[in-house]
Motif scaffolding. Structure first.
Motif, PDB file in Angstrom:
ATOM      1  N   GLU A  90       0.865  -1.172   0.000  1.00  0.00           N
ATOM      2  CA  GLU A  90       0.000   0.000   0.000  1.00  0.00           C
ATOM      3  C   GLU A  90       0.902   1.223   0.000  1.00  0.00           C
ATOM      4  O   GLU A  90       1.840   1.312   0.778  1.00  0.00           O
ATOM      5  CB  GLU A  90      -0.880  -0.021   1.257  1.00  0.00           C
ATOM      6  N   VAL A  91       0.653   2.168  -0.895  1.00  0.00           N
ATOM      7  CA  VAL A  91       1.525   3.329  -1.037  1.00  0.00           C
ATOM      8  C   VAL A  91       0.856   4.570  -0.459  1.00  0.00           C
ATOM      9  O   VAL A  91      -0.200   4.970  -0.927  1.00  0.00           O
ATOM     10  CB  VAL A  91       1.870   3.575  -2.526  1.00  0.00           C
ATOM     11  N   GLY A  92       1.456   5.130   0.565  1.00  0.00           N
ATOM     12  CA  GLY A  92       1.080   6.436   1.045  1.00  0.00           C
ATOM     13  C   GLY A  92      -0.103   6.525   1.989  1.00  0.00           C
ATOM     14  O   GLY A  92      -0.951   5.654   2.049  1.00  0.00           O
ATOM     15  N   TYR A 132      -4.724  10.757   2.466  1.00  0.00           N
ATOM     16  CA  TYR A 132      -4.895  12.173   2.106  1.00  0.00           C
ATOM     17  C   TYR A 132      -3.863  12.624   1.074  1.00  0.00           C
ATOM     18  O   TYR A 132      -4.087  13.584   0.353  1.00  0.00           O
ATOM     19  CB  TYR A 132      -4.752  13.079   3.322  1.00  0.00           C
ATOM     20  N   TYR A 133      -2.728  11.952   1.027  1.00  0.00           N
ATOM     21  CA  TYR A 133      -1.613  12.370   0.171  1.00  0.00           C
ATOM     22  C   TYR A 133      -1.331  11.364  -0.941  1.00  0.00           C
ATOM     23  O   TYR A 133      -0.354  11.497  -1.661  1.00  0.00           O
ATOM     24  CB  TYR A 133      -0.358  12.587   1.027  1.00  0.00           C
ATOM     25  N   LYS A 134      -2.189  10.367  -1.072  1.00  0.00           N
ATOM     26  CA  LYS A 134      -1.979   9.301  -2.053  1.00  0.00           C
ATOM     27  C   LYS A 134      -2.338   9.782  -3.448  1.00  0.00           C
ATOM     28  O   LYS A 134      -3.406  10.341  -3.666  1.00  0.00           O
ATOM     29  CB  LYS A 134      -2.832   8.087  -1.681  1.00  0.00           C
ATOM     30  N   ALA A 135      -1.449   9.568  -4.392  1.00  0.00           N
ATOM     31  CA  ALA A 135      -1.677   9.972  -5.778  1.00  0.00           C
ATOM     32  C   ALA A 135      -2.871   9.209  -6.353  1.00  0.00           C
ATOM     33  O   ALA A 135      -3.103   8.045  -6.009  1.00  0.00           O
ATOM     34  CB  ALA A 135      -0.428   9.703  -6.611  1.00  0.00           C
ATOM     35  N   PRO A 136      -3.649   9.853  -7.221  1.00  0.00           N
ATOM     36  CA  PRO A 136      -4.868   9.221  -7.736  1.00  0.00           C
ATOM     37  C   PRO A 136      -4.626   7.897  -8.447  1.00  0.00           C
ATOM     38  O   PRO A 136      -5.454   6.996  -8.354  1.00  0.00           O
ATOM     39  CB  PRO A 136      -5.460  10.257  -8.695  1.00  0.00           C
ATOM     40  N   GLU A 137      -3.486   7.759  -9.117  1.00  0.00           N
ATOM     41  CA  GLU A 137      -3.227   6.493  -9.807  1.00  0.00           C
ATOM     42  C   GLU A 137      -3.209   5.322  -8.829  1.00  0.00           C
ATOM     43  O   GLU A 137      -3.614   4.208  -9.164  1.00  0.00           O
ATOM     44  CB  GLU A 137      -1.934   6.560 -10.632  1.00  0.00           C
ATOM     45  N   HIS A 138      -2.780   5.554  -7.609  1.00  0.00           N
ATOM     46  CA  HIS A 138      -2.756   4.490  -6.602  1.00  0.00           C
ATOM     47  C   HIS A 138      -4.124   4.266  -5.974  1.00  0.00           C
ATOM     48  O   HIS A 138      -4.444   3.153  -5.555  1.00  0.00           O
ATOM     49  CB  HIS A 138      -1.678   4.771  -5.554  1.00  0.00           C
ATOM     50  N   LEU A 139      -4.944   5.310  -5.939  1.00  0.00           N
ATOM     51  CA  LEU A 139      -6.322   5.132  -5.489  1.00  0.00           C
ATOM     52  C   LEU A 139      -7.093   4.240  -6.466  1.00  0.00           C
ATOM     53  O   LEU A 139      -8.042   3.570  -6.078  1.00  0.00           O
ATOM     54  CB  LEU A 139      -7.021   6.489  -5.360  1.00  0.00           C
ATOM     55  N   PHE A 140      -6.662   4.242  -7.722  1.00  0.00           N
ATOM     56  CA  PHE A 140      -7.285   3.400  -8.745  1.00  0.00           C
ATOM     57  C   PHE A 140      -6.542   2.074  -8.929  1.00  0.00           C
ATOM     58  O   PHE A 140      -6.720   1.397  -9.924  1.00  0.00           O
ATOM     59  CB  PHE A 140      -7.376   4.143 -10.075  1.00  0.00           C
ATOM     60  N   GLY A 141      -5.713   1.710  -7.969  1.00  0.00           N
ATOM     61  CA  GLY A 141      -5.120   0.382  -7.949  1.00  0.00           C
ATOM     62  C   GLY A 141      -3.795   0.214  -8.650  1.00  0.00           C
ATOM     63  O   GLY A 141      -3.278  -0.899  -8.723  1.00  0.00           O
ATOM     64  N   SER A 142      -3.205   1.268  -9.168  1.00  0.00           N
ATOM     65  CA  SER A 142      -1.908   1.125  -9.821  1.00  0.00           C
ATOM     66  C   SER A 142      -0.864   0.700  -8.793  1.00  0.00           C
ATOM     67  O   SER A 142      -0.830   1.207  -7.671  1.00  0.00           O
ATOM     68  CB  SER A 142      -1.473   2.443 -10.463  1.00  0.00           C
ATOM     69  N   LYS A 143      -0.020  -0.237  -9.178  1.00  0.00           N
ATOM     70  CA  LYS A 143       1.068  -0.698  -8.317  1.00  0.00           C
ATOM     71  C   LYS A 143       2.408  -0.164  -8.808  1.00  0.00           C
ATOM     72  O   LYS A 143       3.454  -0.514  -8.276  1.00  0.00           O
ATOM     73  CB  LYS A 143       1.112  -2.230  -8.278  1.00  0.00           C
ATOM     74  N   MET A 187      -4.887   6.209 -17.657  1.00  0.00           N
ATOM     75  CA  MET A 187      -5.720   5.532 -16.670  1.00  0.00           C
ATOM     76  C   MET A 187      -6.203   4.161 -17.106  1.00  0.00           C
ATOM     77  O   MET A 187      -6.627   3.376 -16.261  1.00  0.00           O
ATOM     78  CB  MET A 187      -6.902   6.422 -16.278  1.00  0.00           C
ATOM     79  N   HIS A 188      -6.114   3.849 -18.385  1.00  0.00           N
ATOM     80  CA  HIS A 188      -6.563   2.526 -18.840  1.00  0.00           C
ATOM     81  C   HIS A 188      -5.726   1.409 -18.217  1.00  0.00           C
ATOM     82  O   HIS A 188      -6.155   0.270 -18.150  1.00  0.00           O
ATOM     83  CB  HIS A 188      -6.543   2.440 -20.373  1.00  0.00           C
ATOM     84  N   ASP A 189      -4.529   1.751 -17.734  1.00  0.00           N
ATOM     85  CA  ASP A 189      -3.658   0.753 -17.098  1.00  0.00           C
ATOM     86  C   ASP A 189      -3.953   0.557 -15.614  1.00  0.00           C
ATOM     87  O   ASP A 189      -3.420  -0.358 -14.999  1.00  0.00           O
ATOM     88  CB  ASP A 189      -2.184   1.175 -17.240  1.00  0.00           C
ATOM     89  N   TYR A 190      -4.774   1.417 -15.022  1.00  0.00           N
ATOM     90  CA  TYR A 190      -5.064   1.301 -13.597  1.00  0.00           C
ATOM     91  C   TYR A 190      -6.172   0.271 -13.409  1.00  0.00           C
ATOM     92  O   TYR A 190      -7.235   0.374 -14.005  1.00  0.00           O
ATOM     93  CB  TYR A 190      -5.502   2.636 -13.003  1.00  0.00           C
ATOM     94  N   PRO A 191      -5.932  -0.729 -12.564  1.00  0.00           N
ATOM     95  CA  PRO A 191      -6.880  -1.847 -12.429  1.00  0.00           C
ATOM     96  C   PRO A 191      -8.312  -1.471 -12.059  1.00  0.00           C
ATOM     97  O   PRO A 191      -9.249  -2.139 -12.478  1.00  0.00           O
ATOM     98  CB  PRO A 191      -6.260  -2.701 -11.319  1.00  0.00           C
ATOM     99  N   ASP A 192      -8.518  -0.415 -11.283  1.00  0.00           N
ATOM    100  CA  ASP A 192      -9.854  -0.115 -10.772  1.00  0.00           C
ATOM    101  C   ASP A 192     -10.559   1.045 -11.480  1.00  0.00           C
ATOM    102  O   ASP A 192     -11.632   1.462 -11.045  1.00  0.00           O
ATOM    103  CB  ASP A 192      -9.776   0.182  -9.268  1.00  0.00           C
ATOM    104  N   THR A 193     -10.004   1.550 -12.566  1.00  0.00           N
ATOM    105  CA  THR A 193     -10.601   2.708 -13.247  1.00  0.00           C
ATOM    106  C   THR A 193     -12.029   2.433 -13.693  1.00  0.00           C
ATOM    107  O   THR A 193     -12.921   3.249 -13.487  1.00  0.00           O
ATOM    108  CB  THR A 193      -9.750   3.130 -14.455  1.00  0.00           C
ATOM    109  N   ASN A 194     -12.263   1.294 -14.291  1.00  0.00           N
ATOM    110  CA  ASN A 194     -13.593   1.007 -14.843  1.00  0.00           C
ATOM    111  C   ASN A 194     -14.578   0.463 -13.818  1.00  0.00           C
ATOM    112  O   ASN A 194     -15.737   0.244 -14.135  1.00  0.00           O
ATOM    113  CB  ASN A 194     -13.475   0.032 -16.015  1.00  0.00           C
TER     114      ASN A 194
END
Length: 177
Positions: free
Chosen positions: A29-31, A34-45, A98-105
């Motif tokens: 889990e990264v960050g 409150y400070y977590k980049a949106p790409e990680h909120l959408f599951g990017s590793k 964002m198409h590469d982020y697992p949770d975008t869709n």
């Protein structure tokens, strides 16, 4: 922040790797939320310097305005806070990055049928007036928040350049310096 040199040092070694570990993939889990980049909120590793730049921008904005810019109670609400402040990402960012982020869709934040009123209606019966006021305040766009705080133009440009959906357009540390 050191007022003589203008340097800010933020240390959190919770996700640190040894210098011999060149892997950019991580299952950790990264960050802090409150400070977590949106790409990680959408599951990017994929962890990159733009991840740290986003966190630095969110912390810097908080230091300047006195409260967290994105203050969600869970990851879904955190995404909602980012959308409320930044608006929806451009179609180009959605398609190119964002198409590469697992949770975008998996989420409806970017569909044309979703509106902020849907979110408020869902929680209005459970929330008291103070919570609803905080929700409404979190919807103020980032540009308006920093304009209302009478920040310097340099600070405004830094914050707006760092807190972007696109990891490609996000300012780099050398650009910030």
């Amino acid at each position: 922040m050191d007022s003589l040199t203008g340097c800010m040092v933020i240390c959190d070694f919770g996700c640190a790797h040894s210098s011999s570990d060149n892997s950019s993939d991580s299952n950790e889990e990264v960050g802090t939320r409150y400070y977590k980049a949106p790409e990680h909120l959408f599951g990017s590793k994929i962890y990159s310097s733009s991840t740290d730049t986003w966190s630095l921008g969110a912390i810097y904005a908080q230091l300047l305005i006195g409260y967290p810019v994105f203050a969600g109670e869970n990851d879904i609400e955190q995404i909602g806070r980012v959308v409320s402040r930044l608006g929806k990402p451009s179609k180009k960012v959605e398609q190119d990055e964002m198409h590469d982020y697992p949770d975008t869709n998996k989420l409806m934040f970017f569909s044309d049928s979703y509106s902020d009123d849907d979110y408020e209606d869902e929680y209005s019966s459970e929330s008291d007036d103070e919570e609803m006021e905080a929700l409404r305040a979190s919807r103020i766009p980032l540009k308006q928040v920093i304009d209302d705080e009478n920040l310097s133009e340099i600070d405004k440009q830094l914050i707006l350049g760092i807190l972007t959906w696109s990891i490609k357009d996000r300012l780099t540390i050398p650009e910030v310096l």
